[in-house]
Design a protein around this motif. Structure first.
Motif, PDB file in Angstrom:
ATOM      1  N   SER A   1       0.672  -1.207   0.101  1.00 43.52           N
ATOM      2  CA  SER A   1       0.132   0.139   0.027  1.00 43.52           C
ATOM      3  C   SER A   1       0.908   1.239  -0.042  1.00 43.52           C
ATOM      4  O   SER A   1       0.341   2.200  -0.766  1.00 43.52           O
ATOM      5  CB  SER A   1      -0.963   0.007   1.355  1.00 43.52           C
TER       6      SER A   1
ATOM      7  N   GLY B   1      -4.918  -7.365  -5.073  1.00 46.65           N
ATOM      8  CA  GLY B   1      -4.362  -7.458  -6.228  1.00 46.65           C
ATOM      9  C   GLY B   1      -3.718  -6.096  -6.815  1.00 46.65           C
ATOM     10  O   GLY B   1      -3.065  -5.365  -5.806  1.00 46.65           O
TER      11      GLY B   1
ATOM     12  N   PHE C   1       1.635  -9.630  14.617  1.00 37.13           N
ATOM     13  CA  PHE C   1       0.742 -10.449  15.295  1.00 37.13           C
ATOM     14  C   PHE C   1       1.226 -11.683  15.481  1.00 37.13           C
ATOM     15  O   PHE C   1       1.827 -12.442  14.482  1.00 37.13           O
ATOM     16  CB  PHE C   1      -0.718 -10.475  14.267  1.00 37.13           C
TER      17      PHE C   1
HETATM   18  C1  LIG Z   1       4.578  -1.141  -7.567  1.00 37.53           C
HETATM   19  C2  LIG Z   1       3.004  -1.155  -7.139  1.00 37.53           C
HETATM   20  C3  LIG Z   1       2.107  -0.262  -7.748  1.00 37.53           C
HETATM   21  C4  LIG Z   1       0.759  -0.316  -7.420  1.00 37.53           C
HETATM   22  N1  LIG Z   1      -0.133   0.556  -8.135  1.00 37.53           N
HETATM   23  C5  LIG Z   1      -1.373   0.678  -7.644  1.00 37.53           C
HETATM   24  C6  LIG Z   1      -2.033   1.480  -8.344  1.00 37.53           C
HETATM   25  O1  LIG Z   1      -1.671   2.276  -9.066  1.00 37.53           O
HETATM   26  N2  LIG Z   1      -3.562   1.441  -8.078  1.00 37.53           N
HETATM   27  C7  LIG Z   1      -3.834   0.573  -7.157  1.00 37.53           C
HETATM   28  O2  LIG Z   1      -5.107   0.645  -6.845  1.00 37.53           O
HETATM   29  N3  LIG Z   1      -3.280  -0.660  -6.647  1.00 37.53           N
HETATM   30  C8  LIG Z   1      -1.728  -0.495  -6.741  1.00 37.53           C
HETATM   31  N4  LIG Z   1      -0.960  -1.385  -6.341  1.00 37.53           N
HETATM   32  C9  LIG Z   1      -1.689  -2.547  -5.413  1.00 37.53           C
HETATM   33  C10 LIG Z   1      -1.896  -2.114  -4.043  1.00 37.53           C
HETATM   34  O3  LIG Z   1      -0.752  -1.571  -3.507  1.00 37.53           O
HETATM   35  C11 LIG Z   1      -2.326  -3.199  -3.497  1.00 37.53           C
HETATM   36  O4  LIG Z   1      -3.832  -3.738  -3.916  1.00 37.53           O
HETATM   37  C12 LIG Z   1      -2.916  -2.926  -2.040  1.00 37.53           C
HETATM   38  O5  LIG Z   1      -2.119  -2.073  -1.478  1.00 37.53           O
HETATM   39  C13 LIG Z   1      -3.052  -4.370  -0.989  1.00 37.53           C
HETATM   40  O6  LIG Z   1      -3.156  -3.730   0.169  1.00 37.53           O
HETATM   41  P1  LIG Z   1      -3.274  -4.720   1.496  1.00 37.53           P
HETATM   42  O7  LIG Z   1      -3.702  -3.905   2.724  1.00 37.53           O
HETATM   43  O8  LIG Z   1      -3.835  -5.886   1.137  1.00 37.53           O
HETATM   44  O9  LIG Z   1      -1.675  -5.233   1.500  1.00 37.53           O
HETATM   45  P2  LIG Z   1      -0.422  -4.312   2.508  1.00 37.53           P
HETATM   46  O10 LIG Z   1      -0.316  -3.065   1.850  1.00 37.53           O
HETATM   47  O11 LIG Z   1       0.662  -5.219   2.132  1.00 37.53           O
HETATM   48  O12 LIG Z   1      -0.899  -4.177   3.984  1.00 37.53           O
HETATM   49  C14 LIG Z   1      -0.789  -5.663   4.722  1.00 37.53           C
HETATM   50  C15 LIG Z   1      -0.398  -4.881   6.097  1.00 37.53           C
HETATM   51  O13 LIG Z   1      -0.423  -5.921   7.146  1.00 37.53           O
HETATM   52  C16 LIG Z   1       0.736  -5.962   7.889  1.00 37.53           C
HETATM   53  N5  LIG Z   1       0.934  -7.338   8.382  1.00 37.53           N
HETATM   54  C17 LIG Z   1       1.438  -8.514   7.527  1.00 37.53           C
HETATM   55  N6  LIG Z   1       1.442  -9.631   8.341  1.00 37.53           N
HETATM   56  C18 LIG Z   1       1.485  -9.178   9.475  1.00 37.53           C
HETATM   57  C19 LIG Z   1       1.412  -9.634  10.931  1.00 37.53           C
HETATM   58  N7  LIG Z   1       1.552 -11.021  11.060  1.00 37.53           N
HETATM   59  N8  LIG Z   1       1.294  -8.879  12.051  1.00 37.53           N
HETATM   60  C20 LIG Z   1       1.032  -7.701  11.907  1.00 37.53           C
HETATM   61  N9  LIG Z   1       0.927  -6.916  10.658  1.00 37.53           N
HETATM   62  C21 LIG Z   1       1.169  -7.829   9.641  1.00 37.53           C
HETATM   63  C22 LIG Z   1       2.086  -5.430   6.851  1.00 37.53           C
HETATM   64  O14 LIG Z   1       3.034  -5.076   7.281  1.00 37.53           O
HETATM   65  C23 LIG Z   1       1.110  -4.353   6.105  1.00 37.53           C
HETATM   66  O15 LIG Z   1       1.406  -3.543   6.787  1.00 37.53           O
HETATM   67  C24 LIG Z   1       0.344  -1.303  -6.485  1.00 37.53           C
HETATM   68  C25 LIG Z   1       1.218  -2.166  -5.870  1.00 37.53           C
HETATM   69  C26 LIG Z   1       2.473  -2.165  -6.270  1.00 37.53           C
HETATM   70  C27 LIG Z   1       3.680  -3.166  -5.471  1.00 37.53           C
END
Ligand SMILES: Cc1cc2nc3c(=O)[nH]c(=O)nc-3n(C[C@H](O)[C@H](O)[C@H](O)COP(=O)(O)OP(=O)(O)OC[C@H]3O[C@@H](n4cnc5c(N)ncnc54)[C@H](O)[C@@H]3O)c2cc1C
Length: 346
Positions: free
Chosen positions: A38, A311, A164
């Protein structure tokens, strides 16, 4: 007794926390910084997949739900992170123009693809065949959103900045217990960190690595995001995000020389001015093979839930998927099969 423990404070966890807040529910968010998708994200929202000229299912509904959802956070936290800017697809040939008009004729795409060829005169980004403009686009500055939301969670005593520890989770019939916190439900939103989660690590969250450059280019002077093999997103003050790569084998969030070289090569094909690379970032997008989210409740434990698989489109999907999960937990509304984690066998 809290209503929810939420594990993970990326886009997914934040969207669920906000949904709980809107519904007057209490929660504690627990997150570390082991995953950073993110933070790395460019944050672009664009309802159309330009590569295939397709509209993901429910795209319009997700967009319509997302806008006021983020606006309410902006107003409450007194910040600005949602910026509406046009997305311009650079045409490389007359054939590409024709493909665009063919797509714009389809009823589903018609509201999102302008039928005017845009003839922008960008000195440093010549485009003799013009551009096609996608409508209703913009970007969320995810760094501003996430950092501000974390501060808000801390200020309201709803945030534990820790990893966690799954071993310490105790499941009771009608609640869960983690260290000294009791809650009716636990929602896991760990992004690619799901692989360490013993309740859900059977799910096929493949993950797709993405790398991105932040550049400074004073002569570029773009007033919209450009899609031309790479995207170039203006962030203000002559700063642009350039991305992104797609890599399926390397599951580390470490920026690579190969990723950087690929982005530079593509960028140099498109722009004709000097620039300086300010930052080089990488993250793992939580992707699934069928390109659908992973939402739902554990098959054995009715108080254990998942919000994952956002995704490549976390900005648009986060608010809508959080609402679907919330409605399923609190209001008994079924999560449809396409996104329900139950489509995968244990
Ligand atoms: C280069 C790149 C460009 C992108 N561009 C776009 C874009 O332009 N537009 C768009 O919509 N999306 C984009 N994305 C996709 C977007 O980043 C993801 O869809 C989204 O951020 C996923 O969010 P999330 O919260 O599921 O995962 P994450 O952002 O990975 O968040 C998960 C969180 O949980 C924490 N966590 C994991 N395990 C544990 C644990 N055991 N204990 C405590 N905390 C934990 C992690 O540290 C993290 O803070 C892009 C991604 C990348 C890599």
């Amino acid at each position: 007794m809290k209503d929810f423990i939420i594990v993970g404070a990326g886009l997914a966890g934040i969207c669920f926390a906000e949904t709980a807040f809107i519904n007057n529910k209490s929660f504690t968010v627990i997150s570390d910084t082991s995953h950073n998708s993110s933070h790395v994200a460019a944050g672009i929202y664009n309802p159309v997949i330009l590569k295939r000229f397709s509209l993901p299912q429910d795209s319009k509904e997700h967009l319509d739900y997302m806008k006021p959802f983020y606006k309410a956070i902006e107003q409450r936290l007194n910040i600005k992170f949602d910026f509406e800017i046009p997305v311009y697809r650079k045409f490389a040939s007359v054939e590409e123009q024709n493909n665009w008009f063919e797509a714009a004729d389809k009823p589903a795409l018609e509201p999102f693809l302008s039928t005017q060829i845009v003839h922008k005169k960008y000195e440093s980004l010549p485009s003799p065949f013009g551009f096609g403009q996608v409508l209703h686009t913009g970007y969320v500055d995810t760094d501003v959103l996430i950092n501000s939301y974390h501060t808000y969670l801390k200020d309201t005593n709803n945030f534990l900045e820790n990893s966690f520890s799954y071993d310490h989770l105790i499941l009771h019939d009608d609640h869960v217990e983690y260290q000294n916190i009791k809650a009716k439900h636990i929602v896991f939103a760990e992004g690619f960190g799901l692989h360490a989660n013993p309740y859900f690590n059977y799910l096929p969250l493949d993950g797709t690595k993405g790398e991105l450059l932040v550049i400074k280019a004073p002569q570029l002077q773009l007033d919209g995001a450009i899609n031309a093999g790479v995207f170039i997103l203006p962030m203000g003050n002559n700063v642009y995000k350039v991305g992104a790569t797609y890599e399926w084998d390397d599951k580390t969030a470490i920026p690579t020389e190969a990723g950087k070289a690929e982005l530079i090569e593509k960028l140099n094909e498109v722009i004709a001015c000097d620039y300086e690379i300010v930052e080089h970032l990488a993250g793992i997008r939580p992707t699934t093979k069928d390109r659908k989210s992973l939402i739902g409740t554990h098959h054995l434990h009715k108080n254990v839930h998942l919000l994952n698989g956002l995704g490549t489109r976390g900005v648009m999907l986060g608010p809508a998927m959080a609402k679907l999960l919330y409605d399923s937990i609190e209001n008994g509304m079924p999560v449809k099969r396409e996104i329900n984690l139950s489509r995968f066998k244990v």
